[in-house]
Design an enzyme around this catalytic site. Structure first.
Site, short mmCIF file in Angstrom:
data_model
loop_
_atom_site.label_atom_id
_atom_site.label_comp_id
_atom_site.label_asym_id
_atom_site.label_seq_id
_atom_site.Cartn_x
_atom_site.Cartn_y
_atom_site.Cartn_z
N THR A 297 0.79 -1.23 0.00
CA THR A 297 0.00 0.00 0.00
C THR A 297 0.83 1.29 0.00
OG1 THR A 297 -0.17 -0.08 2.41
CG2 THR A 297 -1.94 -1.12 1.15
N TYR B 265 1.13 1.23 -8.29
CA TYR B 265 0.18 0.73 -7.31
C TYR B 265 -1.17 0.43 -7.96
CZ TYR B 265 -3.14 0.80 -3.41
OH TYR B 265 -4.15 0.49 -2.53
N TRP C 220 -9.33 6.28 0.63
CA TRP C 220 -9.03 7.21 1.72
C TRP C 220 -9.32 6.57 3.09
CZ3 TRP C 220 -10.39 13.00 0.44
CH2 TRP C 220 -9.95 13.31 -0.85
#
Length: 319
Positions: free
Chosen positions: A78, A141, A166
Site C-alpha cells: 500500500t 500501485y 481514503w
C-alpha cells in the site's frame, strides 16, 4: 470459519475485532504466511486447526475449528509512492498474491472477499465511478491492484471485490493521525485542495464485510438461494465527497472539539503541483455506492459522522 489474511493491519485488525464480537470463528495469518508462495498458503489452510488454537483469539480450549468457508484478503502493498521504485515487490503482493489466494480459496470451496482501491481509475471523471467503469489505473500501485482484480475474476466465481478509498482506522498510520499530530506540533500546514474523494472509516468497511458474510451464510434459510448478495465487484466508502484540504479542516475542527488537538494551527490549501509526489494521484476518485446499497440494504454513514465517531472514541491514539 473465516480465514483473515492480513489480520494485523489497519483494516484486518478491525475485521478481527468485529468477527470476535459477533462470535464468528476465525483464524488469522499475516506476514508469517507469504501470500506470494502458494505452498505456504496451502500449508496454512491444511493446518488451520492448529493455527486457530494457537491464536487464542476466537477458539476456546477443546473447540474444534470449523471448515474454512470464507477467506478475507486485506494483505497488500500500500506504499503508493514507494511502489514506483519497488515495482517487483508491489507486483508480487498486489497481483501474484491475490491470484494465489484465489486459487487456494477455490480449492477450499470457500468464498473470497478481496479489498481493492479507487486507484484502478485515472481520476479524470467528474461524477462517481461505478463498478462498470473501465479500469484505467495510474502508477504502479493502481496497475498492480487492477491486475490483482483481474486474476481473481479469471480464477474463481465466488468472490466479492470491494473497492474503497481514503481509508483510516485505529491501528496504524493514516491521514487522520498524521494531520492530528502535525496540527499539535505546527502553527501552519498545507494540504492539497484539488483532489476530490471520500474518506472511509475502517469500522464501517469492516461492518459491511461482516454483513456480507452473515447475510450470505443465512441466505439458504432466509432467501432460498446460495447468496444474499450477487458475487462481483462493489464499491464502498462513506457517503459524500470532499477534498484532502476540507478533510483536514474537518479533522482540525473535530480534534479541537474533542480535545485531540490542543493548539491553534492554520490549515491552508495548496495544489497538487505545489506538492509533487513520486506517484500521480487521481484528481477525482469518488466511488458510487448505489450497487452495494441496493443489493445489501446497508445504511452507509456520512464521512463527517464517521470521522467524529472515530475522533471522539476512547480507542483514538496517535501512532
Amino acid at each position: 470459519m473465516v480465514w483473515l489474511i492480513g489480520y494485523k493491519g489497519m483494516l484486518g485488525s478491525e475485521i478481527a475485532n468485529q468477527l470476535t464480537e459477533n462470535k464468528i470463528q476465525w483464524i488469522g495469518s499475516d506476514r508469517d504466511v507469504d501470500i506470494t508462495n502458494p505452498v505456504e498458503l496451502r500449508k496454512f489452510a491444511q493446518s488451520h486447526e492448529t493455527s486457530a488454537n494457537r491464536t487464542g483469539l476466537t477458539v476456546s480450549k477443546g473447540t474444534v475449528p470449523e471448515k474454512i468457508t470464507w477467506v478475507i484478503n486485506c494483505a497488500a502493498y500500500t506504499a503508493v509512492d514507494k511502489s514506483e521504485s519497488d515495482q517487483e515487490l508491489c507486483e508480487k503482493l498486489n497481483a501474484e498474491g491475490p491470484l494465489n489466494i484465489a486459487r487456494v480459496t477455490r480449492e477450499l470451496g470457500a468464498k473470497l472477499i478481496h479489498i481493492s482501491t479507487d486507484y484502478v481509475f485515472d481520476g479524470t471523471a467528474t461524477t462517481p465511478y461505478t463498478e462498470e467503469t473501465p479500469k484505467q489505473p495510474l502508477g504502479v500501485y493502481g496497475v498492480t491492484k487492477a491486475k490483482g482484480e483481474d486474476e481473481i475474476e479469471k480464477e474463481m466465481t465466488q468472490y466479492y471485490i470491494l473497492r474503497t478509498a481514503w481509508l483510516y482506522g485505529f491501528n496504524g498510520k493514516n491521514f487522520v493521525y498524521t494531520m492530528t499530530n502535525l496540527m499539535n506540533t505546527r502553527d501552519e500546514i498545507k494540504v492539497v485542495g484539488d483532489q476530490k474523494g471520500t474518506p472511509t472509516c475502517a469500522l464501517d468497511l469492516a461492518a459491511v464485510i461482516l454483513k456480507i458474510i452473515m447475510q450470505s451464510d443465512r441466505a439458504p434459510l432466509l432467501f432460498g438461494k446460495k447468496s444474499a448478495l450477487p458475487y462481483g465487484v462493489y464499491h464502498f466508502t462513506n457517503l459524500g465527497e470532499t477534498t484532502w484540504h476540507e478533510f483536514a479542516r474537518k479533522i482540525y475542527e473535530l480534534g479541537k472539539k474533542h480535545g485531540r488537538i490542543t493548539k491553534d494551527c492554520n490549515v491552508m490549501s495548496c495544489t497538487t503541483e505545489e506538492y509533487p509526489t513520486p506517484a500521480k494521484r487521481p484528481a477525482y476518485s469518488v466511488l458510487s455506492k448505489d450497487k452495494i446499497m441496493t443489493n445489501l440494504k446497508f445504511k452507509i454513514p456520512k464521512w463527517e459522522e464517521s470521522l467524529e465517531k472515530f475522533i471522539r472514541s476512547p480507542r483514538f491514539e496517535i501512532k
